[in-house]
Design an enzyme around this catalytic site. Structure first.
Site, PDB file in Angstrom:
ATOM      1  N   GLU A   1      20.443  -2.563   4.340  1.00 63.27           N
ATOM      2  CA  GLU A   1      19.748  -3.844   4.304  1.00 63.27           C
ATOM      3  C   GLU A   1      20.514  -4.710   3.322  1.00 63.27           C
ATOM      4  O   GLU A   1      20.475  -4.477   2.116  1.00 63.27           O
ATOM      5  CB  GLU A   1      18.293  -3.723   3.858  1.00 63.27           C
ATOM      6  CG  GLU A   1      17.576  -5.074   3.942  1.00 63.27           C
ATOM      7  CD  GLU A   1      16.214  -5.102   3.305  1.00 63.27           C
ATOM      8  OE1 GLU A   1      16.067  -5.808   2.274  1.00 63.27           O
ATOM      9  OE2 GLU A   1      15.310  -4.411   3.798  1.00 63.27           O
TER      10      GLU A   1
ATOM     11  N   CYS B   1      15.168 -10.493  -1.144  1.00 67.50           N
ATOM     12  CA  CYS B   1      15.979 -10.376   0.068  1.00 67.50           C
ATOM     13  C   CYS B   1      15.504 -11.338   1.152  1.00 67.50           C
ATOM     14  O   CYS B   1      16.315 -11.905   1.881  1.00 67.50           O
ATOM     15  CB  CYS B   1      15.926  -8.946   0.595  1.00 67.50           C
ATOM     16  SG  CYS B   1      16.612  -7.719  -0.535  1.00 67.50           S
TER      17      CYS B   1
END
Length: 477
Positions: free
Chosen positions: A244, A278
């Protein structure tokens, strides 16, 4: 002052011959952590020790592994305040937010402890005298390389899912939050057999050495550049890669929405944790119909945020993780201004110690500006005015990243188009954050690969084996 120690093969204090690094508080620059740096040789020995411990942990009954993870969650819960204080000291997150990250990590550990024993294989319809089934097995040794922006919650996700499915783990926390990783590993280690979890600390060179080892999975949450380097290393070793990585998540503000409400959502998405999330809002496409009122309201939100050290009660916007990162954020803002953008709030480096940067609103942006196209990872809200939902959707989809996106709209048809057409892992409609527990998504493009979190992450850490059994010689048993 935290004095970090490594854990290798069940032994605390092992290794660290590569020297020492010091982490400083981003609020005032004072040292807060001293950290040993593992050598490549020490990383190799840790990988071998993990390999030696893998078979026994894999053979442990799933219910026993789940019970161990519940005990680990209890130990983390007992250390909540200590962990939260370490997060704030090392990367600047306001203490209440840091505490929330620890609590999220505890919930994730418990979720995986409950789900893992219930997940299994399936039988197949084969020959009437044969038995065919699929069964999941641990992959073996997992290298988990985790970030600094939400160090406990992210680490608990990766470590919990890997451990409860029967893998042993080599854990490297970010060099910007190593004491947090050390405290977390200490708590987890209380509940696990010796050798099942190892902790290696140091800078990027330690992560590179770990990714090059003979491991079965490398799981990484962090920058796209690092993720690509890990993928290249794993291509040589054959390890599975879970990534990720970076993002530049869009927010679409459609015509017809309440601009005051939309501005509140935009401010939350862009400025929470100083933009160091994120799935933070990194670029805003607002319909011309509501743009004026929206920008005015967003500017007020930015100017009203209380800036200060994360440890101070009432702080809403803490410092960035360090001055190097602040330079990156400010460089993108100044480049946008030089190209014709206008700063409506913030945009200046404050005097004094620390790595503080104000909540910043930048208007008159174009879709092709680096501030809009690239990841900023700071408290900056660049605004692009569009003339239609089609234009907003087209711009939002035009990105090298594919992590998440948010759409604020009163139109159900626009909401349906957004979730169908946006090439990202997660689409949120009318809320920048939120979602049911257990949500899992595949990031796309430069944002990564493999499931992040949710029950499906348990599957990522297992390998499915097909089994076919017949009686010997075609007869009966």
């Amino acid at each position: 002052m935290y004095t970090v120690a490594q854990l290798v093969g069940g032994v605390w204090g092992a290794g660290g011959d590569g020297g020492e690094l010091v982490v400083c508080d981003p609020a005032d620059g004072t040292p807060v952590s001293t950290v040993p740096v593992a050598t490549a040789d020490e990383v190799g020995k840790a990988a071998q020790a993990a390999r030696n411990a893998a078979a026994q942990w894999a053979a442990t009954a799933p219910a026993e592994r789940a019970a161990a993870l519940h005990r680990a969650a209890d130990a983390v819960a007992a250390a909540t305040e200590e962990l939260a204080e370490a997060v704030t000291a090392e990367m600047g997150k306001p203490l209440a937010d840091a505490r929330g990250g620890v609590e999220a990590g505890i919930g994730t550990l418990r979720q995986y402890a409950e789900l893992a024993p219930l997940r299994g294989g399936r039988t197949l319809n084969g020959g009437v005298d044969a038995l065919d089934f699929l069964t999941p097995q641990p992959r073996g040794v997992v290298a988990a390389i985790t970030p600094w922006n939400d160090p406990v919650a992210v680490s608990c996700g990766l470590l919990g899912a890997a451990l409860v499915t029967g893998n042993v783990v080599l854990y490297k926390p970010s060099e910007r939050a190593p004491a947090t990783g050390w405290l977390l590993a200490r708590a987890l280690d209380q509940a696990l057999p010796a050798g099942v979890l190892s902790l290696l600390t140091g800078g990027p060179e330690v992560g590179a050495a770990l990714a090059a080892q003979d491991v079965d999975v490398v799981a990484h949450v962090g920058s796209t550049a690092t993720g690509r380097a890990i993928a290249a290393a794993a291509a040589r070793t054959g390890a599975k890669v879970l990534l990720e990585n970076g993002g530049s998540d869009p927010l679409i503000v459609d015509a017809g929405v309440d601009p005051e409400w939309a501005a509140g959502q935009a401010a939350l998405g862009a400025f929470a944790n100083a933009g160091q999330i994120c799935v933070a809002v990194e670029r805003i496409y607002v319909h011309r119909e509501v743009a004026g009122d929206f920008v005015a309201a967003l500017t007020r939100h930015a100017e009203a945020l209380r800036v200060g050290p994360g440890r101070d009660p009432g702080t809403e916007l803490g410092p960035l993780v360090d001055r190097r990162h602040r330079d990156h954020v400010h460089g993108q803002v100044t480049a946008a201004v030089a190209a014709g953008a206008r700063v409506r709030a913030g945009g200046e480096v404050p005097d004094g110690p620390g790595a503080f940067y104000p909540a910043t609103v930048v208007t008159d942006c174009r879709h092709d500006m680096p501030l809009v196209r690239e990841e900023t990872f700071g408290p900056v809200a660049p605004v692009v005015v569009v003339d239609s939902f089609d234009e907003a959707l087209r711009c939002a989809a035009d990105s090298p990243y594919g992590l998440a996106a948010t759409v604020l709209t009163t139109s159900m048809s626009h909401a349906q188009r957004a979730w169908r057409e946006l090439p990202v892992g997660t689409v949120k409609v009318n809320a920048v954050f939120g979602g049911a527990p257990g949500g899992a998504a595949h990031p796309r493009r430069a944002s990564g690969q493999g499931f992040g979190y949710g029950p499906e992450l348990l599957d990522e850490f297992t390998a499915t084996k097909a089994v076919h059994i017949e009686a010997p010689g075609g007869g009966e048993w």
